[in-house]
Design an enzyme around this catalytic site. Sequence first.
Site, mmCIF file in Angstrom:
data_model
loop_
_atom_site.group_PDB
_atom_site.id
_atom_site.type_symbol
_atom_site.label_atom_id
_atom_site.label_comp_id
_atom_site.label_asym_id
_atom_site.label_seq_id
_atom_site.Cartn_x
_atom_site.Cartn_y
_atom_site.Cartn_z
ATOM 1 N N HIS A 43 4.574 -4.627 1.809
ATOM 2 C CA HIS A 43 4.801 -3.285 2.519
ATOM 3 C C HIS A 43 5.158 -3.243 4.088
ATOM 4 C CE1 HIS A 43 2.884 -0.923 -0.669
ATOM 5 N NE2 HIS A 43 1.912 -1.698 -0.813
ATOM 6 N N CYS A 57 -0.231 -0.575 -7.355
ATOM 7 C CA CYS A 57 -0.325 -0.249 -5.878
ATOM 8 C C CYS A 57 -0.816 1.261 -5.751
ATOM 9 C CB CYS A 57 1.065 -0.294 -5.327
ATOM 10 S SG CYS A 57 1.129 -0.008 -3.588
ATOM 11 N N LEU A 58 -1.593 1.390 -4.703
ATOM 12 C CA LEU A 58 -2.240 2.762 -4.502
ATOM 13 C C LEU A 58 -1.138 3.820 -4.264
ATOM 14 C CD1 LEU A 58 -5.587 1.574 -2.405
ATOM 15 C CD2 LEU A 58 -5.320 2.625 -4.811
ATOM 16 N N GLY A 117 -6.199 -3.954 -1.473
ATOM 17 C CA GLY A 117 -5.418 -4.023 -0.378
ATOM 18 C C GLY A 117 -4.723 -2.952 0.171
ATOM 19 N N HIS A 133 1.765 -9.127 -1.827
ATOM 20 C CA HIS A 133 1.904 -7.648 -1.730
ATOM 21 C C HIS A 133 1.816 -6.909 -0.752
ATOM 22 C CE1 HIS A 133 1.358 -4.178 -4.819
ATOM 23 N NE2 HIS A 133 1.194 -3.513 -3.479
ATOM 24 N N GLU A 134 0.773 -7.057 0.008
ATOM 25 C CA GLU A 134 0.590 -6.355 1.325
ATOM 26 C C GLU A 134 1.816 -6.736 2.305
ATOM 27 O OE1 GLU A 134 -1.180 -3.765 0.885
ATOM 28 O OE2 GLU A 134 -2.093 -4.522 -0.994
ATOM 29 N N GLN A 184 1.182 2.362 4.320
ATOM 30 C CA GLN A 184 0.788 3.338 3.216
ATOM 31 C C GLN A 184 -0.232 4.347 3.784
ATOM 32 O OE1 GLN A 184 -1.124 -0.209 0.741
ATOM 33 N NE2 GLN A 184 -0.379 1.007 -0.722
#
Length: 182
Positions: free
Chosen positions: A144, A98-99, A45, A140-141, A50
């Site tokens: 953000h 997470c990226l 995701g 999770h997304e 991000q």
Amino acid sequence: MILPIYLYGQPALRKETEEVEKGEMDIKQLISDMQETLTQAEGCGLAAPQIGLSKRLFIVDGSELGEDYPECADFKQVFINPEILEESSETVSYSEGCLSLPGISENVVRPKTITIRYQDEDFQWHEETLTDFKARIVQHEYDHLEGHVFTDRISPIRKQFVKGKLSNIAKGKTVSRYKYKR
Ligand code: NI
């Protein structure tokens, strides 16, 4: 075009996000760039903050998880202006990464099932109920978009444990295999 992924410590990850208005930008191009960025980073995701964009938009791609979670194999979707309408009282704990936080994975407790309302890339509204891993990725997304990262949700003891790792990311001591900005 592959975009740099903003790492922990970048103010963009904590900023308030704005609704996306139809026609304000080339949304199809943006989504295609985000998909390319997500694929090369092998994530599941990616949210607009991000990539430094304070807009209410994220994409998911569960194909990386397809082997362990077959229901995610074809979970590829765009969520514009999403709103979580309902959360189940039943919760589950899964390990998340997470990226924007390379090298960290921790268990996070979240509602098992959610109902979400969102627009697709043609700005058509949808309402969907998602469960288990799909609900997990989406929550999770969604976080953000609210200026949260998953380590905000872990126990005080685990927070203490990852503190050093987080400050290393913020100080630029971490290297990730994909293009990033810190
Ligand atoms: Ni993330």
